[in-house]
Scaffold this active site. Structure first.
Site, mmCIF file in Angstrom:
data_model
loop_
_atom_site.group_PDB
_atom_site.id
_atom_site.type_symbol
_atom_site.label_atom_id
_atom_site.label_comp_id
_atom_site.label_asym_id
_atom_site.label_seq_id
_atom_site.Cartn_x
_atom_site.Cartn_y
_atom_site.Cartn_z
ATOM 1 N N SER A 106 0.936 -1.088 -0.110
ATOM 2 C CA SER A 106 -0.163 -0.027 -0.013
ATOM 3 C C SER A 106 0.923 1.209 0.122
ATOM 4 O O SER A 106 1.869 1.501 -1.103
ATOM 5 C CB SER A 106 -0.989 -0.002 1.262
ATOM 6 O OG SER A 106 -2.139 0.896 1.152
ATOM 7 N N ASP A 156 -10.073 -3.990 -5.201
ATOM 8 C CA ASP A 156 -9.540 -2.818 -4.332
ATOM 9 C C ASP A 156 -9.993 -1.563 -4.436
ATOM 10 O O ASP A 156 -10.347 -0.873 -5.407
ATOM 11 C CB ASP A 156 -8.060 -2.631 -4.930
ATOM 12 C CG ASP A 156 -7.196 -2.282 -3.992
ATOM 13 O OD1 ASP A 156 -7.799 -1.022 -3.175
ATOM 14 O OD2 ASP A 156 -6.001 -2.075 -3.668
ATOM 15 N N HIS A 187 -8.045 -4.489 -0.988
ATOM 16 C CA HIS A 187 -6.687 -3.741 -0.449
ATOM 17 C C HIS A 187 -5.950 -4.665 0.030
ATOM 18 O O HIS A 187 -4.745 -4.478 0.302
ATOM 19 C CB HIS A 187 -7.188 -2.524 -0.147
ATOM 20 C CG HIS A 187 -6.242 -1.645 -0.111
ATOM 21 N ND1 HIS A 187 -5.333 -1.223 -1.552
ATOM 22 C CD2 HIS A 187 -5.364 -1.093 0.843
ATOM 23 C CE1 HIS A 187 -4.316 -0.263 -1.070
ATOM 24 N NE2 HIS A 187 -3.918 -0.141 0.143
HETATM 25 C C1 MLT Z 1 -1.425 6.021 -0.156
HETATM 26 O O1 MLT Z 1 -1.915 6.968 0.375
HETATM 27 O O2 MLT Z 1 -0.359 5.629 -0.198
HETATM 28 C C2 MLT Z 1 -2.324 5.041 -0.800
HETATM 29 O O3 MLT Z 1 -3.538 5.676 -0.604
HETATM 30 C C3 MLT Z 1 -2.637 3.798 0.124
HETATM 31 C C4 MLT Z 1 -2.802 3.979 1.458
HETATM 32 O O4 MLT Z 1 -1.987 4.471 2.226
HETATM 33 O O5 MLT Z 1 -4.074 3.790 1.847
#
Ligand code: MLT
Length: 204
Positions: A106, A156, A187
């Site tokens: 992520s 996701d 996700h």
């Molecule tokens: C981010 O902010 O890097 C992406 O949206 C993934 C997350 O951290 O939720």
């Protein structure tokens, strides 16, 4: 050269020195302990280098600032990516480890993608779990010799399929060897992520 690490981190030395080290990069709200079990499953015996993101969003650690979900503060991302590159160089000297394979989830996968683009060759490969394209306009990079595994989820809610496809295409156009699987997942990570990551790392 600095004698202080720039990031709070955990380092687990290798018990199998033939394996390349893993650089573990957690998701939003995680910390340096989060991905140690995943790292141990993905590459048993490998050294594990696991920093904590230095940005806090409502108390949750991240690797760079964002303006909204999926909308990144790209100036901050560039600066934090360069800080991470400095940390990796510091850790390589401090712990005597080879160029690592980045394993990011992520937010951690997004800074790993940025690291590939801004510091080509610093990591020898990357596993990007639920990653999205980090920049609206990516910097030019030559990534020949770099292998990338991308695992995305077809359900996701955070990463649109078109976005992860764009990142995979961009890295491939820069010369990286990219394998991109779209899994029946959201996700969050599944057992299939672990299995595919372990097999891919073993085959590097
Ligand atoms: C981010 O902010 O890097 C992406 O949206 C993934 C997350 O951290 O939720």
């Amino acid at each position: 050269m600095s004698t202080q690490p720039s990031l709070v981190h955990r380092f687990e030395p290798a018990t199998d020195t033939a394996r390349p080290p893993l650089l573990l990069l957690h998701g939003t709200g995680g910390d340096e302990a989060d991905l140690l079990p995943l790292g141990a499953m993905a590459a048993p015996g490998a050294a594990l280098l696991s920093p904590r993101g230095a940005v806090l969003e409502n108390g949750m650690p991240r690797f760079f600032r964002r303006l909204a979900e999926g909308v990144f503060d790209e100036d901050d991302l560039r600066r934090r990516t360069d800080d991470l590159a400095g940390f990796i160089r510091w850790a390589q000297a401090e712990y005597g480890i080879a160029a690592p394979i980045a394993l990011g989830f992520s937010n951690g996968a997004n800074i790993a993608a940025s690291l590939l683009l801004r510091h080509p060759g610093l990591v020898r490969g990357a596993v990007l779990l639920r990653a999205m394209a980090p920049f609206r306009e990516a910097p030019a990079a030559r990534l020949d010799g770099t292998s990338v595994l991308m695992l995305s989820g077809t359900a996701d809610p955070i990463v649109p399929a078109a976005n992860s496809k764009r990142l995979a295409a961009l890295l491939a156009a820069d010369g990286a060897t990219v394998r991109h699987h779209e899994l029946p997942a959201g996700h969050g990570l599944s057992q299939l992520d672990v299995t595919l990551t372990r097999e891919w790392i073993a085959g590097l």
